[in-house]
Enzyme design. Structure first.
Site, mmCIF file in Angstrom:
data_model
loop_
_atom_site.group_PDB
_atom_site.id
_atom_site.type_symbol
_atom_site.label_atom_id
_atom_site.label_comp_id
_atom_site.label_asym_id
_atom_site.label_seq_id
_atom_site.Cartn_x
_atom_site.Cartn_y
_atom_site.Cartn_z
ATOM 1 N N HIS A 193 0.869 -1.180 0.000
ATOM 2 C CA HIS A 193 0.000 0.000 0.000
ATOM 3 C C HIS A 193 0.899 1.221 0.000
ATOM 4 C CE1 HIS A 193 -3.777 2.221 0.759
ATOM 5 N NE2 HIS A 193 -2.960 3.069 1.375
ATOM 6 N N CYS A 194 0.799 2.029 -1.048
ATOM 7 C CA CYS A 194 1.689 3.172 -1.219
ATOM 8 C C CYS A 194 1.009 4.446 -0.732
ATOM 9 C CB CYS A 194 2.081 3.322 -2.683
ATOM 10 S SG CYS A 194 3.150 4.744 -2.997
ATOM 11 N N PRO A 195 1.548 5.106 0.271
ATOM 12 C CA PRO A 195 0.920 6.357 0.745
ATOM 13 C C PRO A 195 1.023 7.488 -0.260
ATOM 14 C CG PRO A 195 3.021 6.006 1.845
ATOM 15 C CD PRO A 195 2.753 4.762 1.055
ATOM 16 N N ASN A 203 -1.857 6.962 -2.261
ATOM 17 C CA ASN A 203 -3.001 6.690 -1.389
ATOM 18 C C ASN A 203 -3.829 5.536 -1.936
ATOM 19 O OD1 ASN A 203 -4.650 7.011 0.848
ATOM 20 N ND2 ASN A 203 -5.924 8.581 -0.093
ATOM 21 N N ASN A 204 -3.147 4.517 -2.394
ATOM 22 C CA ASN A 204 -3.808 3.335 -2.935
ATOM 23 C C ASN A 204 -2.811 2.189 -2.915
ATOM 24 O OD1 ASN A 204 -5.728 1.689 -4.113
ATOM 25 N ND2 ASN A 204 -6.198 3.101 -5.773
#
Length: 412
Positions: free
Chosen positions: A128-130, A133-134
């Site tokens: 999950h990549c901040p 945001n997905n």
């Protein structure tokens, strides 16, 4: 108006909320600052309408900006692809090889994992990549990796523009003692636009240069990491699963020979599983091509073995001896706990003195585990897990039947 009504739907408007997060805000701000300053400085340094070189430089700069934004927004809004809620394998016998997700009320397909941030089971989840945001997964892995490649390339070009702009504007005004270092600027000075390079412009250019160089290094490293796993047809999670498989086999001396099932044997074949001419990855996210000596459930069976091993190792309970309010960086728990807080978006769980926790991993100052809940919460499927300061708990020197039953029920 008909076109807009087809494009702007309630679902799309819901997705736009992904922009309201610190990750996209920072990422888009950095891209916008570097792009805007590079365009302005390129006009000052190398007027695009005066020479062929200036025109090529300006077109390339615009090209980087468009491609970076295109891949960034696709990575964010296309998304990784989610396992349908309540999904079950067509062959019911295969369910015994799969994990069950209580939240999604269905089985986890091979290579899928449940994301606590997205609250869904994600196809071929990498992480999950901040910054977008997905999740990065099956459908957007190529877009995300392309963004990681294009961002350093665009920032490198912008950094060159920043450096040359400062040089050309300052080397006649300030003596640096570089009498032997001269660059022929006759080609770029045939026309000097009416844009003064003032002190604020110099400060802004210097700031943008720092952002560009930092982005080139940081994002470039992320691109190298992503390409390493893509060329082996893995995800970051699967690399970790493979490492744990080797540790499990070595620890218990089982004599197994674990083969990662999705490595097709050559880097080119693995590369084509993610990058295609159409832009859409191969496969439906449920069934995958595998190595000849493996089958669809080679990895899921290994995951079940690791889950069972994890439950065995987590039988040792910890009991809270101090209250903890769930703060990310609790100063009241000591300076080491404050400064050594885990660099992750995983949740912190508040503790009340007397709570029981099953810890599964940890560091010298923090631990991660599941809080033992009452029977009502277990029936509903509630689960409270996260990080908490190590000083707030003590190891229990006894076993209870209730803790064993609670541990056996954990499947998600």
């Amino acid at each position: 108006m008909n076109f807009l009504s087809n494009v702007v739907t309630f679902q799309n408007l819901h997705e736009v909320r992904r922009l309201c997060h610190w990750g996209p805000v920072i990422a888009l701000s950095v891209i916008s600052i570097c792009s805007t300053m590079a365009i302005l400085d390129s006009i000052i340094w190398y007027w695009p309408l005066d020479t062929t070189g200036g025109s090529i430089n300006f077109i390339m700069l615009l090209n980087w900006t468009v491609l970076i934004f295109y891949n960034y927004f696709n990575a964010m809004f296309v998304g990784p692809g989610y396992i349908p809620l309540g999904w079950k394998p067509e062959n019911q016998l295969e369910a015994q090889y799969l994990q069950y997700c209580r939240v999604c009320q269905g089985y986890k397909a091979p290579r899928s994992h449940h994301c606590r941030k997205c609250n869904r089971c994600v196809m071929k989840m990498d992480h999950h990549c901040p910054w977008i945001n997905n999740c990065c997964g099956h459908l957007n892995h190529a877009y995300f990796t392309s963004f990681l490649l294009l961002a350093p390339m665009g920032c490198s070009h912008a950094a060159i523009i920043f450096i040359m702009t400062m040089y050309t504007q300052l080397y006649e005004r300030i003596s640096f003692g570089w009498s032997t270092v001269k660059i022929d600027m006759s080609a770029v000075r045939q026309f000097q636009p009416l844009m003064p390079f003032s002190v604020p412009a110099f400060a802004a250019t210097l700031f943008a240069l720092g952002l560009a160089l930092g982005t080139t290094i940081a994002v470039g490293m992320l691109f190298a990491i992503q390409m390493k796993v893509i060329l082996r047809n893995k995800t970051s999670i699967e690399s970790w699963i493979e490492e744990k498989a080797k540790d499990r086999i070595q620890h218990y001396q089982t004599g197994e020979d674990f083969i990662f099932p999705y490595d097709l044997g050559t880097r080119w074949l693995n590369f084509k599983q993610v990058f295609t001419w159409t832009g859409s990855p191969k496969g439906d996210g449920l069934v995958w091509p595998v190595y000849p000596k493996c089958h669809q459930h080679t990895l899921t069976i290994e995951q079940l073995k690791q889950k069972a091993d994890k439950r065995v190792r987590s039988q040792v309970q910890y009991q809270a001896v101090e209250n903890y309010n769930g703060a990310c960086c609790p100063l009241s728990k000591g300076l080491q706990t404050f400064f050594r807080t885990p660099c992750t978006e995983e949740p912190r769980i508040p503790l009340i003195k007397g709570d029981t926790i099953l810890a599964t991993r940890g560091t010298k100052w923090w631990m991660y585990g599941d809080k033992v809940l009452n029977e009502e919460h277990n029936i509903v499927g509630d689960r409270v897990r996260g990080w908490f300061p190590r000083r707030c708990v003590e190891k229990c020197h006894y076993d209870t039947a209730a803790s064993n039953s609670t541990s056996d029920k954990k499947v998600n």
